[in-house]
Design an enzyme around this catalytic site. Structure first.
Site, PDB file in Angstrom:
ATOM      1  N   ALA A   1       0.871  -1.188   0.000  1.00 54.93           N
ATOM      2  CA  ALA A   1       0.000   0.000   0.000  1.00 54.93           C
ATOM      3  C   ALA A   1       0.905   1.235   0.000  1.00 54.93           C
ATOM      4  O   ALA A   1       0.802   2.115   0.848  1.00 54.93           O
ATOM      5  CB  ALA A   1      -0.972  -0.004   1.169  1.00 54.93           C
TER       6      ALA A   1
ATOM      7  N   HIS B   1       7.126   5.531   1.741  1.00 49.98           N
ATOM      8  CA  HIS B   1       7.895   4.354   1.312  1.00 49.98           C
ATOM      9  C   HIS B   1       8.839   4.730   0.154  1.00 49.98           C
ATOM     10  O   HIS B   1       9.997   4.317   0.120  1.00 49.98           O
ATOM     11  CB  HIS B   1       6.968   3.250   0.798  1.00 49.98           C
TER      12      HIS B   1
ATOM     13  N   GLY C   1      11.894   4.004   7.994  1.00 51.70           N
ATOM     14  CA  GLY C   1      11.388   5.365   8.176  1.00 51.70           C
ATOM     15  C   GLY C   1      11.299   5.731   9.648  1.00 51.70           C
ATOM     16  O   GLY C   1      10.922   4.905  10.488  1.00 51.70           O
TER      17      GLY C   1
HETATM   18  P1  AMP Z   1       5.172  -0.261   6.502  1.00 52.35           P
HETATM   19  O1  AMP Z   1       4.793  -0.632   5.111  1.00 52.35           O
HETATM   20  O2  AMP Z   1       4.156   0.558   7.215  1.00 52.35           O
HETATM   21  O3  AMP Z   1       5.696  -1.432   7.294  1.00 52.35           O
HETATM   22  O4  AMP Z   1       6.403   0.715   6.345  1.00 52.35           O
HETATM   23  C1  AMP Z   1       7.566   0.318   5.644  1.00 52.35           C
HETATM   24  C2  AMP Z   1       8.655   1.323   5.890  1.00 52.35           C
HETATM   25  O5  AMP Z   1       8.247   2.605   5.410  1.00 52.35           O
HETATM   26  C3  AMP Z   1       8.955   1.484   7.389  1.00 52.35           C
HETATM   27  O6  AMP Z   1      10.362   1.605   7.559  1.00 52.35           O
HETATM   28  C4  AMP Z   1       8.256   2.766   7.720  1.00 52.35           C
HETATM   29  O7  AMP Z   1       8.840   3.451   8.807  1.00 52.35           O
HETATM   30  C5  AMP Z   1       8.424   3.545   6.437  1.00 52.35           C
HETATM   31  N1  AMP Z   1       7.425   4.609   6.381  1.00 52.35           N
HETATM   32  C6  AMP Z   1       6.072   4.488   6.481  1.00 52.35           C
HETATM   33  N2  AMP Z   1       5.487   5.690   6.433  1.00 52.35           N
HETATM   34  C7  AMP Z   1       6.483   6.603   6.330  1.00 52.35           C
HETATM   35  C8  AMP Z   1       6.531   8.030   6.260  1.00 52.35           C
HETATM   36  N3  AMP Z   1       5.426   8.763   6.293  1.00 52.35           N
HETATM   37  N4  AMP Z   1       7.731   8.624   6.161  1.00 52.35           N
HETATM   38  C9  AMP Z   1       8.880   7.891   6.132  1.00 52.35           C
HETATM   39  N5  AMP Z   1       8.901   6.554   6.191  1.00 52.35           N
HETATM   40  C10 AMP Z   1       7.727   5.917   6.280  1.00 52.35           C
END
Ligand code: AMP
EC number: 6.3.2.1
Length: 257
Positions: A10, A15, A125
């Protein structure tokens, strides 16, 4: 050099900022898209987590990603992962306390992904601030030869931190959600004149004053150890971490003071 960005798909600009950084720093960029069941302690959250693999793949291609790894649950867990990790404070406080088993599941999946992808660099992130501390502890504990790179939070124009869960907000909730980032930003203007306790109370009361919002916790911690601080002089790296229910959508954010 092989660079790696683990995600649950998503995908949004948050990301993609990690992916672009990964592409820039490495010869090969690998991105995984896997909604990891072992890190969800809420079945409803797992079931309703958005899944958009086709759109994700085209975004990744335009961002310059070389390989997408999108395994099935059976591939990642050919047998149940019974490993139990303990990283001490970093995995016990805040999200660790509120979401039992969450970081254990994160460590299970990220360690498996590191074994499979064998990256030199991995990108995370800072929106998930605590997660980075847990991953750093894991890499140390398991002696994994991976450098962990932290990347800044990407926000909407109104300040709301980008999150795959934002799509679950109703239009009214979406309109109100920027209150979280706005309040954190405002609270930074009171430092160090107001005490840590006063800043915590300000953040909690301001966000809770909106009936749609409910703060689950707000803690100001040392950004390395994640130990709660009592005075600004306790650390040279104070970070405020908040979790807020906006309706039934759980949003997290943080600020470096
Ligand atoms: P997730 O798909 O939510 O597991 O996130 C995957 C990676 O993207 C993780 O390292 C999150 O910290 C990073 N991430 C998600 N949202 C953001 C954002 N708004 N800014 C920076 N990194 C993000």
């Amino acid at each position: 050099m092989v660079g790696f960005v683990p995600t649950m798909g998503a995908l949004h600009e948050g990301h993609l900022s990690l992916v672009r950084r990964c592409v820039k720093d490495n010869d090969v960029c690998v991105v995984s898209v896997f909604v990891n069941p072992t890190q969800f302690n809420d079945k409803h959250d797992l079931e309703t987590y958005p899944r958009t693999l086709e759109a994700d793949c085209s975004l990744l291609e335009s961002a310059g990603c070389d390989f997408v790894f999108a395994p099935s649950v059976e591939e990642m867990y050919p047998e149940p992962d019974t490993r139990v990790f303990d990283f001490g404070t970093v995995s016990r406080v805040m999200e660790g306390a509120k979401r039992p088993g969450h970081f254990n599941g994160v460590a299970q999946v990220v360690s498996k992904l590191f074994y499979i992808v064998e990256p030199d660099n991995a990108y995370f992130g800072e929106k998930d601030f605590q997660q980075i501390a847990v991953i750093r502890a894991m890499v140390k504990q398991l002696n994994l030869p991976v450098t962990i790179n932290a990347c800044p939070i990407v926000r909407e124009a109104d300040g709301l931190a980008l999150s795959s869960r934002n799509t679950r907000l109703t239009p009214e909730q979406r309109q109100k959600a920027p209150l979280i980032a706005r309040t954190l930003r405002e609270s930074a203007t009171f430092v160090p004149e107001k005490s840590v306790r006063e800043v915590i109370d300000y953040v909690v009361n301001t966000i809770n004053s909106d009936p749609v919002m409910r703060v689950e916790y707000y803690e100001i911690v040392d950004g390395n150890t994640l130990e709660a601080i009592e005075n600004w002089s306790d650390t040279d790296y104070p970070v405020g971490c908040v979790t807020v229910y906006c309706g039934d959508v759980r949003l997290i954010d943080n600020i470096k003071y």
